[in-house]
Motif scaffolding. Structure first.
Motif, short mmCIF file in Angstrom:
data_model
loop_
_atom_site.label_atom_id
_atom_site.label_comp_id
_atom_site.label_asym_id
_atom_site.label_seq_id
_atom_site.Cartn_x
_atom_site.Cartn_y
_atom_site.Cartn_z
N GLY A 137 0.80 -1.21 0.00
CA GLY A 137 0.00 0.00 0.00
C GLY A 137 0.83 1.27 0.00
N ILE A 138 2.13 1.14 0.26
CA ILE A 138 3.03 2.30 0.24
C ILE A 138 3.61 2.40 -1.16
CG2 ILE A 138 5.10 3.34 1.23
CD1 ILE A 138 4.59 1.75 3.77
N LYS A 139 3.13 3.40 -1.91
CA LYS A 139 3.52 3.50 -3.32
C LYS A 139 4.19 4.82 -3.68
CE LYS A 139 -0.29 0.47 -4.73
NZ LYS A 139 -1.53 0.37 -5.55
N SER A 140 4.07 5.82 -2.82
CA SER A 140 4.61 7.14 -3.14
C SER A 140 5.04 7.85 -1.86
CB SER A 140 3.57 7.99 -3.87
OG SER A 140 2.52 8.33 -2.98
N ALA A 141 5.67 9.01 -2.04
CA ALA A 141 6.12 9.79 -0.89
C ALA A 141 4.94 10.15 0.02
CB ALA A 141 6.82 11.05 -1.37
N GLN A 142 3.80 10.47 -0.55
CA GLN A 142 2.65 10.87 0.25
C GLN A 142 2.16 9.75 1.17
OE1 GLN A 142 1.76 14.01 0.39
NE2 GLN A 142 3.29 14.47 -1.20
N ASP A 143 2.43 8.52 0.78
CA ASP A 143 2.03 7.38 1.61
C ASP A 143 2.91 7.21 2.84
OD1 ASP A 143 -0.01 6.68 -0.20
OD2 ASP A 143 1.38 5.51 -1.42
N LEU A 144 3.98 7.99 2.93
CA LEU A 144 4.89 7.86 4.07
C LEU A 144 4.42 8.64 5.29
CD1 LEU A 144 8.40 8.11 2.34
CD2 LEU A 144 6.91 6.13 2.66
N VAL A 145 3.46 9.53 5.14
CA VAL A 145 2.96 10.30 6.27
C VAL A 145 2.41 9.35 7.33
CG1 VAL A 145 1.25 11.99 7.03
CG2 VAL A 145 2.43 12.31 4.86
N GLY A 146 2.92 9.53 8.56
CA GLY A 146 2.50 8.69 9.66
C GLY A 146 3.21 7.35 9.75
N LYS A 147 4.12 7.10 8.83
CA LYS A 147 4.83 5.82 8.80
C LYS A 147 6.15 5.88 9.57
CE LYS A 147 1.93 3.57 6.11
NZ LYS A 147 0.87 4.61 5.96
N THR A 148 6.68 4.70 9.87
CA THR A 148 7.97 4.57 10.54
C THR A 148 9.06 4.37 9.49
OG1 THR A 148 6.95 3.57 12.49
CG2 THR A 148 9.32 3.23 12.20
N ILE A 149 10.08 5.24 9.53
CA ILE A 149 11.15 5.21 8.53
C ILE A 149 12.46 4.83 9.20
CG2 ILE A 149 12.45 6.53 6.83
CD1 ILE A 149 10.04 8.34 6.49
N GLY A 150 13.07 3.77 8.73
CA GLY A 150 14.36 3.36 9.26
C GLY A 150 15.49 4.12 8.57
N THR A 151 16.40 4.70 9.35
CA THR A 151 17.56 5.41 8.81
C THR A 151 18.74 5.20 9.74
OG1 THR A 151 17.16 7.50 9.98
CG2 THR A 151 16.06 7.22 7.86
N GLY A 152 19.78 6.02 9.57
CA GLY A 152 20.86 6.10 10.54
C GLY A 152 20.55 7.21 11.53
N PRO A 153 21.54 7.65 12.31
CA PRO A 153 21.33 8.72 13.28
C PRO A 153 20.93 10.03 12.61
CG PRO A 153 23.42 7.60 13.67
CD PRO A 153 22.92 7.13 12.34
N VAL A 154 20.33 10.92 13.38
CA VAL A 154 19.96 12.24 12.88
C VAL A 154 21.21 12.95 12.35
CG1 VAL A 154 19.10 14.53 13.53
CG2 VAL A 154 18.02 12.46 14.46
N GLY A 155 21.11 13.46 11.12
CA GLY A 155 22.22 14.16 10.49
C GLY A 155 23.13 13.27 9.67
N ALA A 156 23.01 11.93 9.83
CA ALA A 156 23.83 11.00 9.04
C ALA A 156 23.24 10.85 7.64
CB ALA A 156 23.93 9.66 9.74
N LEU A 157 23.99 10.22 6.76
CA LEU A 157 23.61 10.12 5.35
C LEU A 157 22.19 9.64 5.14
CD1 LEU A 157 24.33 10.10 2.28
CD2 LEU A 157 25.06 7.73 2.63
#
Length: 344
Positions: A137-157
Motif C-alpha cells: 500500500g506504500i507506493k509514493s512519498a505521500q504514503d509515508l505520512v504517519g509511517k515509521t522510517i528506518g535510517t541512521g542517526p539524525v544528520g547522518a547520510l
C-alpha cells in the motif's frame, strides 16, 4: 550486501565533530586496515584512506587491476577504515594524503569549525540508493505520512537523504517517525522483516526485490540528482606539500570513473566484485554495475560545481549541522581536479 558510506558518520553530530580535533592528534590511524592497492610507480608515493564499504573495496580492486596508479607514475598504500571520523583525523594529522570515495557532508561543518580541509573533486555523484517498503500500500512519498522510517542517526547520510526526499514532496520530518537502525544493509533488513515501514538502502538489492518481498517506492538518484554522494578531499597542508601527488592520484581515479562508466567494464567489474566481496552473488554485483552505467553516476571529469556544494550546505544548515553557508573558496579547491583532467 554493500553498506555504502558509514551511515553513522556521513554527517556527524556536533559531538562527533568535537572528536575530530582529538583524533587528529593521534600519531597514526588506529583501526585502519592496510590494503596495498597498486604497485610500483615512478618514485612518487601516495597514502590513500577510504571507507571499507563493499562498493569502495570493489573500486579499489578495479583500480589495481587496471594499473591506473602506476600509469600516472605513482605507488600507493590504501588504508580502509570502518569509522568515518578517522578519515578526517588521518588527513589532519598527516598520516594519510587524500580520501577519494567518501561522503563529504561531515567535512563541511568540520571546516566551519576550523578544520583545514578542502574538497577537491567529485567521485560518485548520484545517490546509489532507493527507498524500499514491504507494505504494497506504500507506493509514493505521500504514503509515508504517519509511517515509521528506518535510517541512521539524525544528520547522518541515510537520515539526511530521507529528510531531503520528504521535503521535496512537502512532507515535514515531524509527520513521520524516524528510527535509528544503522547502516544501509541494516535498514534494508529491517524493512524486509517488517520492523519499519520504509527505509533507504543501496541498489545492490534492487534486482532482488521479489526475493526479499519488498518494492522500491522511489529511486533517489532520480529524486535527488543534486545531492552529491561522494567526493575527494584532503588537507590544506597536503595541497601545499604534495600537490603534484594529489593531482596524479585524481587523474588515476578519473581513469577509473571513466572505465566503470563504460559498458566495456562489465566483465572486469563482476570479477573484481567477486574477489573484493567473496560473500556476494552475481545479482548483487550486476545491480551495482548497471547503476554505474547511469549517466552522471560518476564524476568522469572530476567536476564538482558550486551549485552542488551549496545544495549540500543548505541541507546541512536546514538540519542544524552547519550554522551558515560558507564561501566556495573556503571549502573547495577544484584547480587540482582541473590539472588532473589535463593529464588524461
Amino acid at each position: 550486501m554493500s553498506q555504502g558510506i558509514p551511515a553513522t558518520l556521513a554527517h556527524p553530530s556536533r559531538r562527533t565533530l568535537l572528536k575530530f580535533g582529538a583524533l587528529a592528534s593521534l600519531a597514526g590511524l588506529t583501526g585502519c586496515g592496510g590494503n596495498e592497492a597498486a604497485g610500483a610507480g615512478g618514485g612518487k608515493a601516495v597514502t590513500i584512506v577510504n571507507t571499507s564499504s563493499n562498493s569502495t573495496l570493489v573500486l579499489q580492486e578495479l583500480l589495481d587491476r587496471q594499473s591506473y596508479l602506476p600509469s600516472v607514475e605513482l605507488s600507493a598504500k590504501t588504508q580502509n577504515v570502518s569509522d568515518g571520523s578517522k578519515l578526517i583525523a588521518s588527513l589532519l594529522n598527516g598520516s594519510t594524503d587524500i580520501t577519494l570515495l567518501s561522503g563529504f557532508g561531515q567535512v563541511l561543518p568540520a571546516i566551519e569549525k576550523g578544520a583545514k580541509l578542502k574538497i577537491i573533486s567529485g567521485s560518485g555523484l548520484l545517490l546509489a540508493h532507493a527507498v524500499y517498503a514491504k507494505d504494497s500500500g506504500i507506493k509514493s512519498a505521500q504514503d509515508l505520512v504517519g509511517k515509521t522510517i528506518g535510517t541512521g542517526p539524525v544528520g547522518a547520510l541515510l537520515h539526511q537523504i530521507m529528510v531531503a526526499f520528504l521535503a521535496k514532496h512537502g512532507i515535514k520530518s515531524e509527520q513521520v517517525k524516524f528510527v535509528n537502525i544503522g547502516s544501509s544493509a541494516d535498514v534494508f533488513k529491517a524493512v524486509a522483516a517488517g520492523k519499519v515501514d520504509v527505509g533507504p538502502s543501496l541498489v545492490d538489492v534492487y534486482d532482488q526485490q521479489d526475493k526479499y518481498g519488498v518494492h522500491a517506492v522511489a529511486e533517489l538518484w532520480k529524486e535527488l540528482p543534486e545531492y552529491t554522494y561522494q567526493g575527494a578531499y584532503t588537507s590544506d597542508a597536503a595541497i601545499k606539500k604534495n600537490r603534484d601527488v594529489l593531482v596524479r592520484t585524481l587523474a588515476a581515479y578519473a581513469k577509473l570513473f571513466r572505465y566503470i562508466s563504460s559498458p566495456d567494464s562489465k566483465t572486469t567489474y563482476l570479477d573484481a566484485y567477486k574477489k573484493a566481496v567473496p560473500s556476494s552473488d552475481a545479482t548483487e554485483a550486476g545491480s551495482m554495475w548497471r547503476f554505474a552505467q547511469q549517466p552522471g553516476a560518476y564524476a568522469v571529469d572530476l567536476a564538482l560545481n558550486e551549485d552542488r556544494l551549496k545544495y549540500m550546505q543548505d541541507l546541512n544548515v536546514s538540519q542544524g549541522v552547519q550554522s551558515k553557508v560558507l564561501p566556495f573558496d573556503q571549502i573547495a579547491d577544484m584547480s587540482l581536479a582541473n590539472d588532473a583532467v589535463k593529464m588524461l
